[in-house]
Design an enzyme around this catalytic site. Structure first.
Site, PDB file in Angstrom:
ATOM      1  N   THR A  25       0.814  -1.221   0.000  1.00  0.00           N
ATOM      2  CA  THR A  25       0.000   0.000   0.000  1.00  0.00           C
ATOM      3  C   THR A  25       0.847   1.270   0.000  1.00  0.00           C
ATOM      4  OG1 THR A  25      -1.808  -1.194   1.074  1.00  0.00           O
ATOM      5  CG2 THR A  25      -1.888   1.214   1.161  1.00  0.00           C
ATOM      6  N   GLU A  55       0.668   9.586  -5.642  1.00  0.00           N
ATOM      7  CA  GLU A  55       1.183  10.933  -5.394  1.00  0.00           C
ATOM      8  C   GLU A  55       2.070  11.400  -6.547  1.00  0.00           C
ATOM      9  OE1 GLU A  55       1.258  12.529  -1.092  1.00  0.00           O
ATOM     10  OE2 GLU A  55       2.718  10.906  -1.237  1.00  0.00           O
ATOM     11  N   GLY A  60       1.793  17.291  -0.061  1.00  0.00           N
ATOM     12  CA  GLY A  60       0.599  16.535   0.272  1.00  0.00           C
ATOM     13  C   GLY A  60       0.133  16.856   1.683  1.00  0.00           C
ATOM     14  N   HIS A  68      -7.245   0.618  -1.103  1.00  0.00           N
ATOM     15  CA  HIS A  68      -6.430  -0.370  -1.819  1.00  0.00           C
ATOM     16  C   HIS A  68      -7.273  -1.629  -1.931  1.00  0.00           C
ATOM     17  CE1 HIS A  68      -2.161  -2.325  -2.196  1.00  0.00           C
ATOM     18  NE2 HIS A  68      -2.946  -2.589  -3.221  1.00  0.00           N
ATOM     19  N   ARG A  99      -3.298  18.398  -2.142  1.00  0.00           N
ATOM     20  CA  ARG A  99      -1.978  19.010  -2.082  1.00  0.00           C
ATOM     21  C   ARG A  99      -2.156  20.516  -1.956  1.00  0.00           C
ATOM     22  NH1 ARG A  99       1.796  15.342  -3.118  1.00  0.00           N
ATOM     23  NH2 ARG A  99       3.418  16.876  -3.539  1.00  0.00           N
TER      24      ARG A  99
END
Length: 135
Positions: free
Chosen positions: A41, A49, A68, A75, A119
């Site tokens: 993950t 990202e 971020g 997931h 972000r």
């Protein structure tokens, strides 16, 4: 006279895609997020990202960057070593310096993960200086 808010260099709809061929170094075992030999993950998140960063790269103002601040990621499916996954990011919303992306990671036609990443646009030098002072 009222000051106008600064205009963002980004507009909703910006997209990018990045790929990863899964290796042993990307597994949950290798990154410490589990004990199974499938895509971990943390690597899924890092790939998502990277897609958000790529989506803004061409329009990034000089001396600026994004950082971020919030992640929501589901997931959904295991991906074995040897497969190639693709992360796609789409800038869904711009609110001043805040950028909200919708992200999807796929293995062929299968959705491996999806979610949202927020972000914030920052001045790179000031951000690094602040981080250095706080350590």
């Amino acid at each position: 006279m009222q000051e106008q808010p600064e205009q963002s260099p980004f507009t909703p709809g910006l997209t990018a895609r990045v790929e990863l061929s899964v290796t042993d170094a990307d597994t949950a075992q290798a990154v410490g997020s589990g004990d199974v030999p499938v895509l971990g993950t943390p690597r899924v998140l890092a790939l998502a990202e990277a897609a958000t960063v790529a989506a803004t790269a061409i329009r990034m103002p000089p001396d600026s960057t994004t950082v971020g601040v919030r992640v929501e990621l589901e997931h959904r499916a295991a991906t074995p070593v040897g497969r190639t996954v693709v992360a796609g990011a789409r800038l869904a919303k711009v609110d001043g310096r805040r950028l909200l992306f919708e992200v999807t990671v796929t293995d062929g036609d299968e959705v491996v993960a999806e979610g949202r990443i927020e972000r914030v646009l920052v001045d790179r030098r000031r951000f690094v200086e602040r981080a250095s002072r706080s350590s």
